[in-house]
Design an enzyme around this catalytic site. Structure first.
Site, PDB file in Angstrom:
ATOM      1  CG  HIS A 140      -2.071  -0.980   1.030  1.00 15.08           C
ATOM      2  ND1 HIS A 140      -1.860  -2.326   0.802  1.00 15.08           N
ATOM      3  CD2 HIS A 140      -3.411  -0.801   1.017  1.00 15.08           C
ATOM      4  CE1 HIS A 140      -3.031  -2.932   0.656  1.00 15.08           C
ATOM      5  NE2 HIS A 140      -3.984  -2.023   0.777  1.00 15.08           N
TER       6      HIS A 140
ATOM      7  CB  ALA B 129     -11.580  -1.209   3.055  1.00 20.10           C
ATOM      8  CG  HIS B 130      -7.393  -0.676   0.310  1.00 24.90           C
ATOM      9  ND1 HIS B 130      -6.733  -1.876   0.265  1.00 24.90           N
ATOM     10  CD2 HIS B 130      -8.368  -0.766  -0.621  1.00 24.90           C
ATOM     11  CE1 HIS B 130      -7.271  -2.653  -0.652  1.00 24.90           C
ATOM     12  NE2 HIS B 130      -8.271  -2.000  -1.213  1.00 24.90           N
ATOM     13  N   GLY B 131      -8.415   3.340   0.682  1.00 21.16           N
ATOM     14  CA  GLY B 131      -8.885   4.230  -0.371  1.00 21.16           C
ATOM     15  C   GLY B 131     -10.286   4.747  -0.199  1.00 21.16           C
TER      16      GLY B 131
END
Length: 290
Positions: A175, A217-219
């Site tokens: 990431h 979660a990511h983003g």
């Protein structure tokens, strides 16, 4: 900028095509600047051909002829044995050189950080008046705004669930974005806010409130004054407008959007965009009257 030497260094593959691109991205994403991407599924050839941002494409031998015919001279085709592995290995190579993770952490003098909290020694910024409670974890590339509160046991900036099956085994993807907690926002106990991914930062907007045991979660990017109740899960790259309420146990799939002022009811499963001001409930979530 990214060039053939980066691809060679990352993968150990000899690359004879000379190129320079600005970023890596998926073949169908038109981001307005030259990108390198990959293709290992014939279903997406037309999507790639329609993308004016696509400059370099990693493809398998089986798809090379059909892909080259579809994209024409505007795209450089590089044939490799496993396009997916090459693409994400290059991504990892570039992400691991992220300069923000080498910068010493800066904590405002009036921030309150509990002795049992873990704050990464590099790549963190904690603003004036912020509070980091007991056993909270703040990892590299996290930005904690002025007056923000990270409750006990919360984790900020962890790598998300992004793993790829390749011919060379499972490849975990590094990431490379930031995690930004806005001014006066609060993150509840045992809540996890994932790190940004593929140049899309994770954002919790100013004055927002995340309850206990929430997963961002990511983003994912939340606007201002967003309230997320206990047990809710927001999958990757969700987009939440200002003043949204998300009820306990709700689940929003990746890349779904929720407009400003909307309400997502308890236990709802959101598969489709929710318009501004709408209230939805159920599995799948459907519009209801207030």
């Amino acid at each position: 900028m990214i060039n053939e030497q980066d691809l060679e260094s990352a993968t150990g593959t000899t690359i004879t095509t000379v190129f320079t691109v600005k970023a890596l991205d998926l073949a169908g994403n038109d981001c307005g600047h030259p990108i390198l991407s990959f293709l290992d599924d014939a279903r997406f050839i037309d999507e790639a051909a329609a993308n004016p941002s696509l400059s370099v494409l990693l493809v398998s031998q089986e798809l090379a002829a059909a892909t080259g015919e579809a994209v024409g001279d505007q795209v450089s085709i590089i044939v490799v044995d496993d396009p997916r592995w090459h693409f994400y290995t290059l991504h990892n190579f570039l992400a691991e050189r992220n300069p923000s993770e080498t910068e010493p952490t800066v904590i405002a003098p009036d921030a309150r950080v509990h002795p049992s909290a873990h704050v990464a020694p590099f790549g963190v910024r904690i603003g004036s008046g912020a509070t980091i409670e007991a056993n909270a974890t703040v990892l590299a590339s996290s930005r904690i705004g002025d007056g923000a509160v990270i409750r006990a046991g919360a984790v900020i900036g962890t790598s998300g669930f992004e793993h790829k099956r390749t011919s060379r085994g499972v490849l975990s993807v590094v990431h490379d974005g930031e995690t930004r907690i806005g001014p006066r926002a609060e993150v509840g106990s045992l809540t996890v806010v994932g790190r940004g991914f593929q140049r899309r930062h994770t954002i919790v907007g100013a004055d927002s409130r995340l309850d206990c045991n929430v997963m961002i979660a990511h983003g994912s990017q939340l606007g201002e004054r967003v309230f997320v109740a206990a047990g809710a899960v927001l999958a990757g790259s969700t987009e939440i407008g200002d003043d949204v309420w998300i009820g306990p146990g709700a689940t929003l799939i990746d890349r779904v959007t929720v407009g400003a002022g909307a309400r997502v009811g308890i236990g709802s499963v959101v598969f489709r965009a929710v318009d501004a001001g709408m209230q939805v409930l159920g599995n799948p979530a459907r519009a209801t009257t207030r």
